[in-house]
Design an enzyme around this catalytic site. Structure first.
Site, mmCIF file in Angstrom:
data_model
loop_
_atom_site.group_PDB
_atom_site.id
_atom_site.type_symbol
_atom_site.label_atom_id
_atom_site.label_comp_id
_atom_site.label_asym_id
_atom_site.label_seq_id
_atom_site.Cartn_x
_atom_site.Cartn_y
_atom_site.Cartn_z
ATOM 1 C CD GLU A 85 38.243 36.732 50.795
ATOM 2 O OE1 GLU A 85 39.333 36.167 50.972
ATOM 3 O OE2 GLU A 85 37.485 37.043 51.724
ATOM 4 C CB CYS A 101 44.114 31.810 47.249
ATOM 5 S SG CYS A 101 42.815 31.104 48.273
#
Ligand code: NAD
Length: 528
Positions: free
Chosen positions: A222, A256
């Site tokens: 991720e 993110c």
């Protein structure tokens, strides 16, 4: 003033292999297999999170100056809801699924069994220290694995609270927390795991993937990326500016999914800037620095990194630019840049700075996006024209996308979350998390003696008659020509007359035939 939460002590490096070996022993004892055991772990974890809600909020305040509102929305309550939904669905997730197969396999009633992988490792990042560790952990527990959790060493208070929650709530035979930094993580990565889920930057992502490859361990990575926002001339600019503003201010840009840069047409530029400005004033009426709702940068290193990015930019600061090292404070900053070579356009910013560029032509905007980074974690576009949105989605790539908002495709605990290319691989959350930590074991329970007569064709000696028999029963005929075109039979052609998919047309034909039969019967009855 609340007490300072100390950092967790680092785990002794020598103890790491022993811990993993103990978890493997637990896995091999099949303790984690019963679904009721898994549910019990999830229920206890819910209570662990619930009882420690105040500590979660305090830790996130200490680490990131994150408001209780943001802390509970994205970590505390978010995770508790994810657990309740997982508990509601786990029985259906674990079910053995029958598979439609070809004639020969059918007799064996093929199924997919959802099996645990074994001992898995979850490495978290500092920006959402609870969500990014416990989030994947839920899928791993539901799937019946033993789990090692490695919290980020940067958000120290959160690591301490997280360790306490896991240790107090979960079975220590099956779950362990390893605290520490590079030496501890390096030792961890030398061990064999059955899956590794890593959240963080791409440089370390490559270290993790390389270490995993040595053991043939699959990974979920991720990672981050440069997330574009494409505003078109058909956008509702007030909505766009307000939603971009929220997405950028969230966790002071340390997300993110944070919008990294904006492309705006010249006709919308002035309104975009003025709406951003007025929105920020509404969000933080007493000034952004004084607001308890606006976080700080996690540490001095990241503060200096972001500050020097602003200073190195050759763009024009349109809004903000204020920084204060003593508080690790960086105000929301909007910079007009000329091209993708600007310092602010080189890498993911991971801070509250928003560069934008003026581009009028949509094709040019799409080219720009694909040139800057063609596999970001997120892509956002603002347009009221659905076709235009589909066009942009159809000519770009990204881990996920939201049309007419920011962050939102990644906000739900029910939706798959993950990157593509440079932004990572694999995804998790809800059933996707369960599947990510399960092995899909294809299983056939072959039919008994009566089936031998049919299986005879597979046994030597391979007589020509056996192959003919095989061809007759199982060989399929193509419905396409040598030049790759689909061949449509006259019946198929008839069925598609009048448009619609085949199913609809069949229903139409059957209804018409039944109607005609009914009419004929009525006429016959009258004649009689
Ligand atoms: P970080 O500094 O907290 O590091 C992440 C993890 O990597 C930590 O657990 C740390 O111990 C470990 N680590 C650091 N150096 C290591 C090394 N040399 N060897 C082994 N492990 C090591 O966080 P970060 O990496 O700065 O996080 C920010 C990045 O993470 C951004 O790029 C962001 O986009 C990305 N991110 C992605 C997601 C997502 O879900 N895709 C979520 C959050 C953050």
């Amino acid at each position: 003033m609340s007490k300072t939460i100390p950092a967790p002590p680092a785990t002794a490096v020598a103890a790491i292999p022993t811990t993993i070996a103990a978890l493997r022993k637990t896995f091999q004892s099949h303790k984690t297999r019963p679904v009721e055991w898994r549910k019990q772990q999830l229920r206890k974890l819910w209570w662990g999170l619930h009882d420690n809600e105040a500590s979660i909020a305090a830790a996130l305040w200490q680490d990131l100056h994150k408001s209780e509102h943001e802390a509970l929305q994205s970590d505390g309550i978010w995770l508790k809801n994810a657990i309740i939904d997982a508990l509601g669905d786990i029985d259906s997730w674990v079910k053995e699924v029958p598979v439609t197969a070809d004639l020969l396999s059918k007799a064996g009633s093929p199924t997919i069994r959802k099996e645990p992988l074994g001992v898995v490792l979850i490495i978290g990042a500092y920006n959402y220290p609870f969500q990014l560790t416990i989030g994947p952990l839920l899928g791993a527990i539901a799937a019946g694995n033993c789990v090692v959790i490695k919290p980020s060493e940067i958000s120290t208070a959160s690591a301490t609270v997280l360790t306490k929650i896991i240790q107090d709530s979960l079975d220590p035979d099956a779950f362990a927390v390893i605290n520490g930094a590079i030496p501890e993580t390096t030792t961890l990565l030398e061990q064999k795991f059955d899956k590794i889920c890593y959240t963080g930057n791409g440089v370390v992502g490559r270290i993790v993937a390389t270490a995993a490859a040595k053991h043939l361990t699959p990974t979920i990575l991720e990672l981050g990326g440069l997330n574009p926002v494409v505003i078109t001339k058909n956008a509702d600019i007030k909505i766009a500016a307000r939603r971009i503003c929220w997405g950028k201010a969230l966790n002071a840009g340390q997300v993110c999914l944070s919008p990294d840069y904006v492309i705006v047409p010249s006709s919308k530029e002035a309104e975009f800037i003025s709406t951003l400005q007025s929105t920020w004033q509404k969000f933080y009426p007493n000034g952004i620095k004084a607001s308890p709702d606006y976080p700080r940068i996690v540490n001095d290193r990241h503060f200096q990194r972001i500050k020097s990015l602003i200073e190195s930019s050759s763009g024009e600061i349109k809004i903000g630019g204020e920084t204060d090292a003593s508080e690790k404070f960086i105000g929301l900053t909007v910079v007009k840049v000329k091209d993708e070579h600007d310092a602010l356009m080189k890498d993911e910013i991971f801070g509250p700075v928003l560069p934008y560029i003026v581009i009028d032509d949509l094709e040019e905007a799409i080219e720009f996006v694909n040139r800057v980074s063609d596999t970001p974690l997120a892509l956002y576009t603002f347009t009221t024209d659905k076709k235009e949105a589909d066009y942009i989605l159809g000519h770009t790539r990204s881990g996920g996308a939201t049309v007419n908002d920011t962050i939102w495709h990644g906000a739900s605990h029910k939706l798959a979350f993950g990157g593509v290319g440079e932004s990572g691989m694999g995804n998790y959350r809800d059933k996707f998390g369960f599947d990510a930590f399960s092995h899909h074991r294809t299983t056939v329970r072959q039919a008994g003696g009566w089936f031998e007569a049919i299986l005879d064709a597979r046994y030597p000696p391979y007589l020509p008659s056996k192959l003919s028999q095989y061809r007759m029963l199982l060989e399929k005929k193509p419905s396409f020509s040598r030049d790759g075109k689909a061949r449509v039979s006259w019946f198929g052609w008839l069925l598609t007359l009048g448009g619609g998919d085949r199913k609809t047309v069949v229903v139409k034909y059957v209804a018409t035939v039944l109607g005609l039969v009914y009419l004929k019967n009525q006429l016959d009855a009258r004649r009689r």
